[in-house]
Design a protein around this motif. Structure first.
Motif, short mmCIF file in Angstrom:
data_model
loop_
_atom_site.label_atom_id
_atom_site.label_comp_id
_atom_site.label_asym_id
_atom_site.label_seq_id
_atom_site.Cartn_x
_atom_site.Cartn_y
_atom_site.Cartn_z
N THR A 42 5.09 -4.21 0.33
CA THR A 42 4.32 -3.07 0.85
C THR A 42 4.97 -1.76 0.43
N TYR A 47 4.25 -1.14 -3.10
CA TYR A 47 2.85 -0.74 -3.21
C TYR A 47 2.67 0.71 -2.71
N TYR A 48 3.25 0.98 -1.54
CA TYR A 48 2.95 2.23 -0.84
C TYR A 48 3.48 3.47 -1.58
N TYR A 100 1.11 4.19 -4.32
CA TYR A 100 -0.16 4.59 -3.70
C TYR A 100 -0.12 6.07 -3.33
N HIS A 139 -5.46 2.89 -4.38
CA HIS A 139 -5.23 1.55 -3.82
C HIS A 139 -5.25 0.48 -4.91
N ARG A 143 -3.66 8.21 4.16
CA ARG A 143 -2.25 7.92 3.86
C ARG A 143 -1.72 6.77 4.69
N TYR A 144 -2.31 6.49 5.83
CA TYR A 144 -1.80 5.45 6.73
C TYR A 144 -2.67 4.20 6.79
N LEU A 170 -1.41 0.71 5.41
CA LEU A 170 -0.37 0.03 6.18
C LEU A 170 -0.98 -0.81 7.29
N SER A 188 -2.98 -3.82 5.79
CA SER A 188 -2.16 -4.89 5.24
C SER A 188 -1.72 -5.89 6.31
#
Length: 123
Positions: free
Chosen positions: A12, A15-16, A19, A32, A91-92, A95, A98
């Motif tokens: 994550t 990824y993040y 992103y 994404h 932005r959140y 999370l 996921s």
């Protein structure tokens, strides 16, 4: 499944970061998609080595995107619902989305990474 979840947290992060970078230049769904593509290879090798303790093969590598496809469908739907329908900050949203994908992705990846005999009888 705990090791899988820990690797998921690491993945994550991989990824993040991209992103958030892509989000400065692209719409959230494009960001994404690009970040998902980047994190896929690392996830394969980490899961092969630590989660399933199996030798990575080309066959498994080529099938592994199916686990990411399951993750992609669940997270993409989740991101859409959270951003467009529930108006959560883009932005959140990934999370939170996921979290819903973890059990689905675990089941699919176990079927790909382990021989059939090792997955029989395991839910």
């Amino acid at each position: 499944m705990i090791v899988f979840a820990v690797i998921g947290v690491v993945n994550t992060g991989t990824y993040y970061g991209p992103y958030l970078v892509f989000l400065t230049r692209f719409p959230y769904l494009v960001a994404h998609i690009l970040a998902t593509a980047i994190s896929m290879t690392g996830s394969f090798f980490l899961n092969a080595h630590f989660t399933y303790r199996t030798r990575p093969t080309w066959r498994k590598f080529l099938l592994f995107p199916l686990t990411n496809a399951a993750n992609f469908v669940v997270t993409t739907a989740g991101v859409y619902v959270l951003v467009d329908l529930l108006h959560l900050d883009s932005r959140y949203a990934p999370l939170l989305a996921s979290l819903a994908a973890i059990p689905v992705t675990f089941v699919v990846s176990r079927r790909i990474m382990l021989p059939k005999a090792e997955t029989d009888g395991i839910a």
